[in-house]
Design a protein around this motif. Structure first.
Motif, mmCIF file in Angstrom:
data_model
loop_
_atom_site.group_PDB
_atom_site.id
_atom_site.type_symbol
_atom_site.label_atom_id
_atom_site.label_comp_id
_atom_site.label_asym_id
_atom_site.label_seq_id
_atom_site.Cartn_x
_atom_site.Cartn_y
_atom_site.Cartn_z
ATOM 1 N N UNK A 1 0.842 -1.197 0.000
ATOM 2 C CA UNK A 1 0.000 0.000 0.000
ATOM 3 C C UNK A 1 0.879 1.249 0.000
ATOM 4 N N UNK A 2 1.911 1.254 0.824
ATOM 5 C CA UNK A 2 2.808 2.412 0.878
ATOM 6 C C UNK A 2 3.535 2.620 -0.446
ATOM 7 N N UNK A 3 3.942 1.545 -1.099
ATOM 8 C CA UNK A 3 4.626 1.689 -2.389
ATOM 9 C C UNK A 3 3.673 2.291 -3.415
ATOM 10 N N UNK A 4 2.412 1.902 -3.347
ATOM 11 C CA UNK A 4 1.414 2.473 -4.252
ATOM 12 C C UNK A 4 1.239 3.957 -3.970
ATOM 13 N N UNK A 5 1.127 4.319 -2.695
ATOM 14 C CA UNK A 5 0.974 5.728 -2.330
ATOM 15 C C UNK A 5 2.193 6.540 -2.743
#
Length: 175
Positions: free
Chosen positions: A57-61
């Motif tokens: 999720x953080x990599x997507x953000x």
């Protein structure tokens, strides 16, 4: 302090993934390497799978969070492929896992967001019906997942960022 601890847990997890593999990394390993107690880990994450999900999720953000408005196709795809290359340990751990099917959903969600953004950047939402947009997004998502599977199957033998730039040049000549 809280964010620093959380970041250190994530960094340590990535380091341990490269050394031990996903199935062999334990909360105890992470806590010991970070010089924290296990409760501190559990304050931030429910378990190892939730840590893994959070990292996707953080990599997507991170990929979308620095502003994509007006970004060119090649600039954005370059960012995507660079993100894959920078997170090779994370990708490799998912693909080497005996629970690969469980974790592929996180990876599929990441690729799906990239695919949806691509449809927007090439103007697909303006020219296609909602059903067609959904189909194109799914096709692109599968293509990205397939590219990464191919990369993993090669033993990560090539630089994904370089590969991505070749793809961008091919797409540009097609559009």
């Amino acid at each position: 302090m809280e964010n620093l601890t959380r970041r250190e847990i994530e960094k340590t997890f990535l380091d341990l993934l490269g050394k031990k593999g996903l199935e062999k990394v334990t909360v105890g390993d992470i806590a010991s390497s970070c010089h924290i107690n296990r409760n501190t880990f559990y304050y931030h994450f429910k378990d190892i799978p939730s840590l893994l999900e959070t990292m996707f999720i953080e990599r997507t953000e991170e990929l979308f969070g620095t502003g994509t408005a007006g970004m060119s196709l090649s600039a954005f795809l370059g960012r995507f492929y660079c993100c894959l290359e920078e997170n090779k340990n994370l990708v490799a751990a998912v693909f080497a896992s005996s629970r690969r099917d469980r974790y592929m959903g996180y990876f599929g969600g990441f690729c799906g967001k990239v695919a949806a953004w691509l449809v927007v950047i090439i103007g697909g939402e303006q020219r296609l019906s909602p059903v067609q947009v959904e189909a194109v997004v799914e096709i692109l998502k599968c293509e990205f997942v397939g590219q990464v599977i191919q990369w993993a199957d090669s033993g990560f033998s090539y630089n994904m960022e370089d590969y991505g730039m070749k793809i961008c040049r091919g797409i540009k000549s097609f559009i």
